[in-house]
Design an enzyme around this catalytic site. Structure first.
Site, PDB file in Angstrom:
ATOM      1  N   LYS A 144      11.144   5.184  -9.264  1.00 33.86           N
ATOM      2  CA  LYS A 144      10.302   4.113  -9.818  1.00 33.86           C
ATOM      3  C   LYS A 144       9.358   4.693 -10.870  1.00 33.86           C
ATOM      4  O   LYS A 144       9.170   4.110 -11.945  1.00 33.86           O
ATOM      5  CB  LYS A 144       9.496   3.427  -8.689  1.00 33.86           C
ATOM      6  CG  LYS A 144      10.369   2.557  -7.782  1.00 33.86           C
ATOM      7  CD  LYS A 144       9.630   2.076  -6.540  1.00 33.86           C
ATOM      8  CE  LYS A 144      10.556   1.283  -5.633  1.00 33.86           C
ATOM      9  NZ  LYS A 144       9.928   0.859  -4.363  1.00 33.86           N
ATOM     10  N   GLN A 162       4.672   1.937  -0.732  1.00 37.71           N
ATOM     11  CA  GLN A 162       6.071   2.126  -0.344  1.00 37.71           C
ATOM     12  C   GLN A 162       6.220   1.947   1.165  1.00 37.71           C
ATOM     13  O   GLN A 162       5.481   2.529   1.953  1.00 37.71           O
ATOM     14  CB  GLN A 162       6.553   3.525  -0.787  1.00 37.71           C
ATOM     15  CG  GLN A 162       8.037   3.785  -0.554  1.00 37.71           C
ATOM     16  CD  GLN A 162       8.948   2.881  -1.383  1.00 37.71           C
ATOM     17  OE1 GLN A 162       8.600   2.468  -2.477  1.00 37.71           O
ATOM     18  NE2 GLN A 162      10.113   2.561  -0.847  1.00 37.71           N
ATOM     19  N   ASP A 175       5.119  -6.122  -5.807  1.00 44.93           N
ATOM     20  CA  ASP A 175       6.229  -6.278  -4.862  1.00 44.93           C
ATOM     21  C   ASP A 175       6.376  -7.733  -4.401  1.00 44.93           C
ATOM     22  O   ASP A 175       7.381  -8.081  -3.785  1.00 44.93           O
ATOM     23  CB  ASP A 175       5.977  -5.423  -3.611  1.00 44.93           C
ATOM     24  CG  ASP A 175       6.642  -4.057  -3.672  1.00 44.93           C
ATOM     25  OD1 ASP A 175       7.758  -3.974  -4.201  1.00 44.93           O
ATOM     26  OD2 ASP A 175       6.049  -3.084  -3.172  1.00 44.93           O
TER      27      ASP A 175
END
Ligand code: GUN
Length: 291
Positions: A54, A98, A121
């Site tokens: 990412k 994460q 997200d």
């Protein structure tokens, strides 16, 4: 007949190039560098790889990224404090915590504290609520990536029967919501199957579009797929022999499906591209117009 391969790697590269161009314009116009803050707790090897990929993708698009690490035995209070610091940092536009988090930390408590405007997200309940109501702020990265793959492959979704295998908060549930929504690459009739569904194969065989997101290696076999169906494989499973496989038995299903994504090189790169798109969008929303 062999299925058409949906090349997520190439499609994502095209999208990243477009995002790089838009980021360039944004930076030139505003003097602001979009910035994604990634939070990694502990040393989960898969998470390390995901976060590295990412951040590398950010760099390739002119988006800044920073990595914020906590030890695997960090407390929930420590993580809450880190998220609060990132929320308050005006130079940070997107925050990515994460998952999974170590078991002493309540994931929901953490995700609920991320500023919804920085929640790239789309895990915060405000953002999930907006998706449910069909007026999304951020689109969830993996489901949106699947949608873009269907679009790129020219798959007709309106009126199609889409079957989603899996009901996770990250993929299955939001995927179903996006496909049932009114509008482009949507308007599907959606069925969600999960671990308690009876006779899964009888349902998947009716799917014009099959999204496999159950985390079980090669679960979807050829007899579960309607001839000509579009099959999107979200799974990524490491076998004991070291091979990386999806939730779909690729070799067998290739003979039945009309279009199919590979693993790796299918959904994975698209998830990252959609994260970059959300980060740029977050930066736009957080940057006042020039006067
Ligand atoms: N872990 C697995 N998938 C994801 C994702 O899309 N976002 C985050 N933050 N963690 C994940």
């Amino acid at each position: 007949m062999s299925a058409r391969l949906i090349d997520g790697k190439a499609i994502a590269a095209g999208i990243r190039a477009e995002i790089a161009e838009r980021t360039n314009h944004f930076r030139a116009e505003t003097g602001v560098v979009p910035h994604l803050a990634a939070v990694l707790v502990g040393e989960n090897p898969a998470s390390e790889v995901y976060v590295r990929n990412k951040r590398k993708a950010c760099e390739g698009c002119g988006i800044a990224s920073s990595l914020h690490r906590l030890a695997g035995n960090a407390s929930q209070a420590e993580l809450l404090e880190l998220v609060a610091t990132l929320n308050a940092d005006r130079a940070v536009h997107g925050i990515l915590v994460q998952l999974p988090l170590p078991k002493q930390i309540d994931e929901t408590a953490i995700l609920d504290t991320v500023d919804p405007l920085k929640d790239v997200d789309a895990f915060h309940p405000h953002n999930v609520g907006l998706i449910v109501q069909g007026r999304p702020r951020f689109l969830p990265c993996t489901p949106h990536g699947c949608q873009r793959l269907l679009q790129a492959a020219g798959v007709q979704t309106a009126g199609a029967h889409a079957v989603v295998l899996g009901r996770s908060e990250i993929v299955g549930k939001p995927m179903a919501l996006l496909l049932m929504q009114k509008g482009a690459v949507a308007d599907a009739t959606v069925t969600v199957c999960h671990s308690r569904t009876r006779d899964v194969a009888a349902i998947t065989r009716q799917a014009d579009i099959l999204i496999a997101a159950i985390g079980r290696p090669e679960f979807v076999t050829a007899d579960m797929v309607k001839p000509g169906a579009a099959v999107i494989d979200v799974g990524i499973n490491r076998l004991d022999d070291g091979r990386l496989v999806g939730d779909v038995d690729f070799t067998a299903v290739q003979e039945t499906a009309g279009a199919l994504t590979p693993v790796p090189g299918g959904v994975g790169p698209m998830t990252i591209a959609m994260l970059l798109e959300n980060t740029l969008q977050a930066a736009r929303w957080q940057t006042p117009p020039a006067r």
